[in-house]
Write an enzyme that holds these catalytic residues in place. Structure first.
Site, PDB file in Angstrom:
ATOM      1  CD1 TRP A 110       6.740 -26.768  24.930  1.00 58.21           C
ATOM      2  CD2 TRP A 110       7.154 -26.350  22.774  1.00 58.21           C
ATOM      3  NE1 TRP A 110       7.566 -27.759  24.458  1.00 58.21           N
ATOM      4  CE2 TRP A 110       7.839 -27.536  23.139  1.00 58.21           C
ATOM      5  CE3 TRP A 110       7.264 -25.891  21.464  1.00 58.21           C
ATOM      6  CZ2 TRP A 110       8.635 -28.251  22.243  1.00 58.21           C
ATOM      7  CZ3 TRP A 110       8.042 -26.607  20.568  1.00 58.21           C
ATOM      8  CH2 TRP A 110       8.714 -27.766  20.964  1.00 58.21           C
ATOM      9  CG  ASP A 120       0.249 -25.582  22.764  1.00 57.03           C
ATOM     10  OD1 ASP A 120      -0.252 -26.720  22.607  1.00 57.03           O
ATOM     11  OD2 ASP A 120       1.459 -25.346  22.591  1.00 57.03           O
ATOM     12  CE  LYS A 144       3.976 -32.678  23.190  1.00 60.02           C
ATOM     13  NZ  LYS A 144       5.301 -33.100  23.629  1.00 60.02           N
TER      14      LYS A 144
END
Lengths: 362, 362
Positions: free
Chosen positions: B104, B173, B197
């Site tokens: 990511w 993030d 999540k």
């Protein structure tokens, strides 16, 4: 009206079909015996594949799309599309034609200007407060595309037929009349719709794009702002808005299996419009605001003799189980949004209440 | 495990707290006696105002945010943030520092490069297949910001503490460990998290941005790509993803009222990690893939002696009501995602199954 449920005339987010809501509720803790909620399954799972693929297939059948069209799910609403469309389809040297029929098309134009790109207003109904759909257009020769707004939620107008653009692809914001009637897709390079009016909850915008349009997409765009990122990955480059897509799947299933397709849907919407506009036209107390040949079957905008009566009307309507009748804050007045999921029984209830209110206050 | 529900170890979308799912189900046709589903109410209504405002207030309390921080809800997931962050916070003449700890963060770097802006990789753990969190950094003097990924879902690593950047704001993030532990916000200019999540369903990304960062936002950006559009309109410039925000409201309520805040949440997550890593470390059959001091409490990645056994392990786990244990398709192996909503009883069930499987196949 089912126990505890109101007649919902919201402009968006708006009414959803009751059987769809009931199915979501009944399977919410355990989708198709997978032991998880639809909100808990992986977007890479067989369960979600079935959902998104079914939503795409049903959309293609309902709109009679041929193989040239891609059905995409994108986040950010129609407002994000206002920016993505010129990013993807308007090269610096070209001009895009926009037809300005209200608040949303004005915002779409603004986003082209922010990008410093060339936009031509090919027609506008601003001279009469956007109360009609223009019939004369000044198109640019060889424009990149012509952008229209097929239904104007705030002003209550809707395109009855679409202009001849001499082969230039039309791109239409159909947020508020998407899947309310059949569409001849031959003129369109792209149509798009925020889901929260006719086909689902807020949080996803459907974009239907013709293959040849995708060849214009520049390589240099950010991944999430590039239509080819969505078309090449079945809208799953990253985690899509799964729940919203799931509801769209159920609504398209309802449109096919319960309603019987978009021809039938249009008949039902016309019957609703005939009833409501017919009553308004028969009354001197209520006045429709859109010009007759530009009236929307999705958003019926009307005024009462004065603003005090309008306020009273909206309040008493709520007390009678009729919600969402206040006009948009930018224009005032009253508005009944009568999307696909608002049935004729709700229109009958509304007309009954309007008659009664007129009798007492007229 | 409740009847018909599995132990859910999905990496995202992932498990949600059962009481939250039950509340959604029970009020799905009629939210707070308004006669509509949460998916049918207007985002301009009192009902939705109560939802979004409560979600913001609870988030501020849980993270102990002072008045400098704005809590925003944005569509497009963390991937859209990868593009928006340099658009908003990285002027052409400046450099942004990125620490590369996996898939990511690599994608986040790519989006800076697409925009032709200057990026410096201040540290990377790519040399060891991203199995650790770096401890040495080559920061740029006067960088616009330092970007990190606090938890790496695919590789199973997590930052235990955050680097000293000499006053340069850190942007993190936090998609996969957001609200799993308390955070000292002093070092952060912005944190963001795709909801799917730890705090809700897919379809919304939370962004928490410090006031002074917003002063850097250029006026010339498209409206929907500009953080100030969200901060000035309480995330309602256009229709927000209402359902996803509603679920976040319920999850933050659960974190406060049922769990008792983020200190308690961290204790529970540590107990889960101790149990699972403790068992893996005691076994020669299972091997954790992340370096010990970089282990994630959210995604526990491990291998079995060979791939055939891993396949068998994942299949038999499913038969035993344990779902989502397959490693990310890019790395293989096994992964148990143990987010906030996955309770210790699920870890106990997993460890029990792992012991049993080892005994039969070890």
């Amino acid at each position: 009206m089912k126990e505890n449920r109101i007649h919902n005339f919201n402009a968006g987010p708006a009414a959803l079909p009751l059987p769809v809501l009931e199915e979501i509720r009944d399977s919410f803790l355990d989708l198709n015996n997978c032991g998880m909620s639809v909100t808990e399954i992986s977007h890479r799972s067989k369960w979600f594949d079935d959902i998104i693929n079914d939503a795409v297939v049903r959309t293609k059948r309902l709109l009679k799309l041929d193989d040239r069209f891609h059905v995409l799910f994108i986040q950010g609403g129609a407002s994000m599309q206002f920016a993505m469309i010129p990013m993807n389809f308007l090269p610096d040297e070209k001009t895009a034609d926009y037809i300005n029929t209200g608040t949303w098309s004005t915002k779409a134009v603004k986003e082209v200007e922010i990008q410093g790109k060339k936009v031509n207003i090919a027609a506008s109904s601003e001279d009469k407060s956007f109360s009609y759909i223009p019939k004369e257009f000044q198109f640019t020769k060889d424009a990149a595309y012509v952008h229209i707004t097929s239904n104007n939620t705030i002003k209550g107008t809707e395109w009855a037929s679409f202009p001849d653009t001499d082969g230039v692809p039309i791109i239409s914001d159909m947020s508020s009349d998407f899947m309310s009637r059949p569409i001849d897709m031959d003129k369109f390079g792209m149509i798009y719709a925020g889901a929260q009016k006719n086909i689902g909850p807020a949080g996803v915008c459907m974009a239907i794009i013709r293959e040849d349009m995708l060849e214009m997409v520049p390589d240099t765009l950010p991944s999430m702002l590039k239509y080819t990122t969505y078309s090449s990955k079945n809208s799953m480059y990253n985690t899509p808005p799964c729940f919203s897509i799931y509801v769209i799947q159920l609504v398209t299933k309802w449109l096919e299996e319960t309603i019987g397709g978009l021809d039938k849907m249009e008949q039902l919407n016309k019957a609703k419009g005939d009833l409501l506009y017919g009553f308004i036209d028969s009354s001197d107390f209520y006045n429709a605001t859109a010009e007759r040949d530009s009236r929307s079957l999705m958003n019926v905008t009307f005024r009462l003799p004065d603003e005090d009566l309008e306020k009273k009307f909206i309040e008493e309507a709520v007390e009678n189980g009729l919600g969402g009748l206040k006009g948009h804050r930018s224009v005032g007045g009253c508005r009944a949004s009568t999307y696909n999921a608002t049935g004729i029984e709700s229109i009958e209830a509304l007309v009954g209440f309007m008659k009664d209110f007129e009798q007492k206050n007229g």
